[in-house]
Write a protein that holds these residues in place. Structure first.
Motif, PDB file in Angstrom:
ATOM      1  N   ASN A   1      -6.445  -9.238   4.862  1.00 53.21           N
ATOM      2  CA  ASN A   1      -5.472  -9.628   5.884  1.00 53.21           C
ATOM      3  C   ASN A   1      -5.508 -11.117   6.209  1.00 53.21           C
ATOM      4  O   ASN A   1      -4.560 -11.663   6.772  1.00 53.21           O
ATOM      5  N   SER A   2      -6.591 -11.794   5.860  1.00 59.63           N
ATOM      6  CA  SER A   2      -6.706 -13.224   6.164  1.00 59.63           C
ATOM      7  C   SER A   2      -6.280 -14.105   5.001  1.00 59.63           C
ATOM      8  O   SER A   2      -6.370 -15.332   5.102  1.00 59.63           O
ATOM      9  N   ALA A   3      -5.812 -13.509   3.913  1.00 56.66           N
ATOM     10  CA  ALA A   3      -5.398 -14.309   2.748  1.00 56.66           C
ATOM     11  C   ALA A   3      -4.231 -15.209   3.131  1.00 56.66           C
ATOM     12  O   ALA A   3      -3.268 -14.751   3.755  1.00 56.66           O
ATOM     13  N   PRO A   4      -4.290 -16.506   2.798  1.00 57.48           N
ATOM     14  CA  PRO A   4      -3.201 -17.415   3.147  1.00 57.48           C
ATOM     15  C   PRO A   4      -1.907 -17.016   2.453  1.00 57.48           C
ATOM     16  O   PRO A   4      -1.925 -16.489   1.329  1.00 57.48           O
ATOM     17  N   LEU A   5      -0.800 -17.263   3.124  1.00 56.79           N
ATOM     18  CA  LEU A   5       0.498 -16.848   2.611  1.00 56.79           C
ATOM     19  C   LEU A   5       1.131 -17.977   1.807  1.00 56.79           C
ATOM     20  O   LEU A   5       1.235 -19.104   2.267  1.00 56.79           O
ATOM     21  N   SER A   6       1.556 -17.645   0.585  1.00 52.28           N
ATOM     22  CA  SER A   6       2.304 -18.586  -0.236  1.00 52.28           C
ATOM     23  C   SER A   6       3.336 -17.789  -1.023  1.00 52.28           C
ATOM     24  O   SER A   6       3.237 -16.565  -1.134  1.00 52.28           O
ATOM     25  N   ALA A   7       4.312 -18.468  -1.580  1.00 52.18           N
ATOM     26  CA  ALA A   7       5.410 -17.787  -2.255  1.00 52.18           C
ATOM     27  C   ALA A   7       4.927 -16.951  -3.438  1.00 52.18           C
ATOM     28  O   ALA A   7       5.546 -15.949  -3.786  1.00 52.18           O
ATOM     29  N   ASP A   8       3.822 -17.351  -4.053  1.00 53.65           N
ATOM     30  CA  ASP A   8       3.343 -16.607  -5.217  1.00 53.65           C
ATOM     31  C   ASP A   8       2.166 -15.700  -4.874  1.00 53.65           C
ATOM     32  O   ASP A   8       1.493 -15.181  -5.765  1.00 53.65           O
ATOM     33  N   VAL A   9       1.925 -15.461  -3.588  1.00 57.55           N
ATOM     34  CA  VAL A   9       0.768 -14.659  -3.196  1.00 57.55           C
ATOM     35  C   VAL A   9       0.907 -13.247  -3.771  1.00 57.55           C
ATOM     36  O   VAL A   9       1.860 -12.538  -3.520  1.00 57.55           O
ATOM     37  N   GLY A  10      -0.047 -12.879  -4.594  1.00 55.23           N
ATOM     38  CA  GLY A  10      -0.059 -11.526  -5.118  1.00 55.23           C
ATOM     39  C   GLY A  10       0.930 -11.232  -6.214  1.00 55.23           C
ATOM     40  O   GLY A  10       1.048 -10.092  -6.646  1.00 55.23           O
ATOM     41  N   ASP A  11       1.690 -12.228  -6.682  1.00 56.14           N
ATOM     42  CA  ASP A  11       2.618 -11.963  -7.783  1.00 56.14           C
ATOM     43  C   ASP A  11       1.850 -11.398  -8.981  1.00 56.14           C
ATOM     44  O   ASP A  11       0.725 -11.807  -9.267  1.00 56.14           O
ATOM     45  N   LYS A  12       2.466 -10.466  -9.628  1.00 55.29           N
ATOM     46  CA  LYS A  12       1.908  -9.803 -10.819  1.00 55.29           C
ATOM     47  C   LYS A  12       0.802  -8.810 -10.475  1.00 55.29           C
ATOM     48  O   LYS A  12       0.233  -8.189 -11.361  1.00 55.29           O
ATOM     49  N   GLY A  13       0.498  -8.624  -9.196  1.00 53.38           N
ATOM     50  CA  GLY A  13      -0.524  -7.644  -8.833  1.00 53.38           C
ATOM     51  C   GLY A  13      -1.906  -8.109  -9.241  1.00 53.38           C
ATOM     52  O   GLY A  13      -2.198  -9.301  -9.294  1.00 53.38           O
ATOM     53  N   GLY A  14      -2.803  -7.153  -9.547  1.00 54.27           N
ATOM     54  CA  GLY A  14      -4.138  -7.521  -9.991  1.00 54.27           C
ATOM     55  C   GLY A  14      -5.211  -7.106  -9.004  1.00 54.27           C
ATOM     56  O   GLY A  14      -4.961  -6.401  -8.021  1.00 54.27           O
ATOM     57  N   GLU A  15      -6.427  -7.556  -9.258  1.00 51.78           N
ATOM     58  CA  GLU A  15      -7.581  -7.180  -8.443  1.00 51.78           C
ATOM     59  C   GLU A  15      -7.395  -7.620  -6.997  1.00 51.78           C
ATOM     60  O   GLU A  15      -6.929  -8.713  -6.727  1.00 51.78           O
ATOM     61  N   GLY A  16      -7.779  -6.743  -6.071  1.00 51.54           N
ATOM     62  CA  GLY A  16      -7.691  -7.069  -4.652  1.00 51.54           C
ATOM     63  C   GLY A  16      -6.283  -7.037  -4.099  1.00 51.54           C
ATOM     64  O   GLY A  16      -6.032  -7.561  -3.013  1.00 51.54           O
ATOM     65  N   ARG A  17      -5.360  -6.407  -4.820  1.00 50.51           N
ATOM     66  CA  ARG A  17      -3.970  -6.322  -4.382  1.00 50.51           C
ATOM     67  C   ARG A  17      -3.636  -4.877  -4.024  1.00 50.51           C
ATOM     68  O   ARG A  17      -4.214  -3.946  -4.555  1.00 50.51           O
ATOM     69  N   GLY A  18      -2.657  -4.738  -3.161  1.00 46.63           N
ATOM     70  CA  GLY A  18      -2.149  -3.418  -2.811  1.00 46.63           C
ATOM     71  C   GLY A  18      -2.566  -3.007  -1.412  1.00 46.63           C
ATOM     72  O   GLY A  18      -3.725  -2.664  -1.172  1.00 46.63           O
ATOM     73  N   VAL A  19      -1.619  -3.060  -0.476  1.00 49.29           N
ATOM     74  CA  VAL A  19      -1.940  -2.775   0.923  1.00 49.29           C
ATOM     75  C   VAL A  19      -0.891  -1.836   1.515  1.00 49.29           C
ATOM     76  O   VAL A  19       0.293  -1.895   1.166  1.00 49.29           O
ATOM     77  N   LEU A  20      -1.362  -0.951   2.389  1.00 48.58           N
ATOM     78  CA  LEU A  20      -0.513   0.003   3.081  1.00 48.58           C
ATOM     79  C   LEU A  20      -0.517  -0.363   4.556  1.00 48.58           C
ATOM     80  O   LEU A  20      -1.576  -0.415   5.188  1.00 48.58           O
ATOM     81  N   PHE A  21       0.660  -0.677   5.100  1.00 47.61           N
ATOM     82  CA  PHE A  21       0.812  -0.958   6.525  1.00 47.61           C
ATOM     83  C   PHE A  21       1.398   0.274   7.206  1.00 47.61           C
ATOM     84  O   PHE A  21       2.250   0.960   6.637  1.00 47.61           O
ATOM     85  N   ALA A  22       0.975   0.520   8.448  1.00 53.52           N
ATOM     86  CA  ALA A  22       1.508   1.681   9.162  1.00 53.52           C
ATOM     87  C   ALA A  22       1.452   1.451  10.664  1.00 53.52           C
ATOM     88  O   ALA A  22       0.617   0.691  11.176  1.00 53.52           O
ATOM     89  N   ALA A  23       2.344   2.131  11.373  1.00 49.35           N
ATOM     90  CA  ALA A  23       2.353   2.067  12.840  1.00 49.35           C
ATOM     91  C   ALA A  23       3.005   3.322  13.403  1.00 49.35           C
ATOM     92  O   ALA A  23       3.890   3.914  12.773  1.00 49.35           O
ATOM     93  N   VAL A  24       2.535   3.707  14.574  1.00 48.28           N
ATOM     94  CA  VAL A  24       3.177   4.742  15.386  1.00 48.28           C
ATOM     95  C   VAL A  24       3.498   4.100  16.726  1.00 48.28           C
ATOM     96  O   VAL A  24       2.684   3.342  17.267  1.00 48.28           O
ATOM     97  N   LEU A  25       4.683   4.361  17.249  1.00 51.56           N
ATOM     98  CA  LEU A  25       5.103   3.738  18.502  1.00 51.56           C
ATOM     99  C   LEU A  25       4.066   3.971  19.597  1.00 51.56           C
ATOM    100  O   LEU A  25       3.665   5.094  19.866  1.00 51.56           O
ATOM    101  N   GLY A  26       3.601   2.865  20.198  1.00 57.41           N
ATOM    102  CA  GLY A  26       2.642   2.940  21.287  1.00 57.41           C
ATOM    103  C   GLY A  26       1.192   3.023  20.861  1.00 57.41           C
ATOM    104  O   GLY A  26       0.295   3.080  21.712  1.00 57.41           O
ATOM    105  N   SER A  27       0.925   3.003  19.539  1.00 61.50           N
ATOM    106  CA  SER A  27      -0.449   3.177  19.053  1.00 61.50           C
ATOM    107  C   SER A  27      -0.964   2.005  18.233  1.00 61.50           C
ATOM    108  O   SER A  27      -2.045   2.081  17.657  1.00 61.50           O
ATOM    109  N   GLY A  28      -0.219   0.909  18.155  1.00 63.67           N
ATOM    110  CA  GLY A  28      -0.654  -0.246  17.389  1.00 63.67           C
ATOM    111  C   GLY A  28      -0.335  -0.108  15.913  1.00 63.67           C
ATOM    112  O   GLY A  28       0.202   0.905  15.460  1.00 63.67           O
ATOM    113  N   ALA A  29      -0.667  -1.148  15.160  1.00 63.47           N
ATOM    114  CA  ALA A  29      -0.393  -1.199  13.720  1.00 63.47           C
ATOM    115  C   ALA A  29      -1.704  -1.390  12.964  1.00 63.47           C
ATOM    116  O   ALA A  29      -2.654  -1.996  13.474  1.00 63.47           O
TER     117      ALA A  29
END
Length: 351
Positions: free
Chosen positions: A173-201
């Protein structure tokens, strides 16, 4: 309601669908068609939609579904339909309990096509309606960049559950954001985000089996707006890059904006890798689709952000398949949202 079951089914369904999309992502030929609006659709879109809708129908048979794709072209192209059936039939989570929770996979090709076609709800302000985009950012998917598998539950016009599968974003989550961040996938890639109303993300690593441990995510505190990081769409047809540049200048932002496809932008700002997401109207008659924003809208708000249109109105998911009462999107941390909105109004109002 806690929506515990809905969240679990949504997370597992999106996770399984991402496995299918990743298989297609790494193939040179992706079975691409052009829809009536000239936008591309791949065998990954169809396969992911089939798997997710099948899981929803098995667990919540009376719920409605607003899905982006439909199967008429597949009924006319047997070879393409067979390709998708092979993908759907062979994509399973490694964890038996998770597969059982999802109700397995479609048993026949006919059942697969019926699942794809079950996403034709008109939406609206009453009842339980799932909004599904099996591959958001298909052009990013095709070019080897960012894309997302997106699913949200809307109840009586309000988003209650939102899930984003972003196979090419860093898990960190602390990886710096750039236009090519994570392009092509690879090691350490792949994240699932989720939220329920009133319960945080939360975010968690994508896996091939049961859900991995999650951690809470939060928008980054912005004390100096000039240091903020903008996210915007890659496609100029989706958002006005010129207006965005003028807004950045008005706010004193000197960093170059980060352009990426899909609701991966919502996930990126929700966990503090970026700060602001603008999607500015490119023409007066354009209506945003609910499946392009429902999950991301909730995840950002539950992470401490604010999401409105360019006039400061909350996104209204009760109007059918589109956000016809809204124009554009402005997503930012709550403390600076009004400041960003003022700059947006100033630039758009001067045109």
């Amino acid at each position: 309601m806690s929506y515990r079951k809905e969240l679990k089914v949504a997370e597992l369904a999106v996770q399984r669908a991402t496995l299918l999309t990743q298989r297609v992502f790494h193939e040179k030929a992706k079975g691409t068609l052009s829809k009536d609006d000239k936008s591309p659709v791949t065998i990954g879109d169809f396969g992911a939609q089939a798997l997710i809708i099948h899981a929803i129908r098995r667990n919540f048979p009376t719920d409605e579904i607003v899905g982006e794709e439909e199967a008429s072209s597949l009924r006319e192209d047997k070879d393409l339909s067979n390709q998708i059936w092979e993908l759907v039939n062979t994509t399973k989570l490694d964890d038996e309990a998770s597969e059982e929770q999802l109700g397995g996979s479609p048993k026949t090709e006919r059942e697969m096509l019926q699942a794809i076609d079950a996403g034709q709800s008109a939406g609206g302000r009453h009842g339980r309606i799932w909004a599904l985009d099996p591959i958001d950012g298909t052009k990013g998917f095709l070019r080897g960049g960012q894309y997302a598998v997106c699913l949200a539950l809307i109840v009586d016009g309000h988003v209650k559950v939102g899930v984003l599968g972003c196979p090419n974003l860093p898990v960190d989550n602390s990886a710096p954001l750039s236009a090519d961040v994570g392009d092509k996938g690879g090691e350490g890639r792949g994240v699932l985000f989720a939220a329920v109303l009133g319960s945080g993300a939360v975010s968690r690593p994508l896996s091939r089996g049961a859900l991995q441990d999650s951690q809470p995510i939060h928008m980054r505190e912005v004390t100096d707006i000039a240091q903020a990081t903008f996210c915007e769409s890659v496609e100029a047809g989706h958002s006005s890059h010129g207006d965005q540049a003028m807004i950045a200048k008005k706010l004193g932002i000197v960093k170059e904006s980060v352009r990426m496809d899909s609701q991966a932008k919502y996930g990126s700002i929700a966990r503090g890798a970026g700060d602001l997401y603008l999607r500015l109207p490119v023409r007066a008659d354009y209506q945003e689709k609910i499946w392009d924003h429902a999950a991301g809208d909730l995840i950002v708000r539950e992470a401490g952000g604010q999401v409105t249109d360019v006039e400061g109105r909350r996104l209204d998911f009760s109007q059918g398949r589109t956000l016809k009462e809204n124009k554009g999107v402005v997503a930012a941390p709550k403390d600076v949202h009004e400041q960003v909105l003022d700059a947006v109004r100033s630039v758009l109002g001067s045109k």
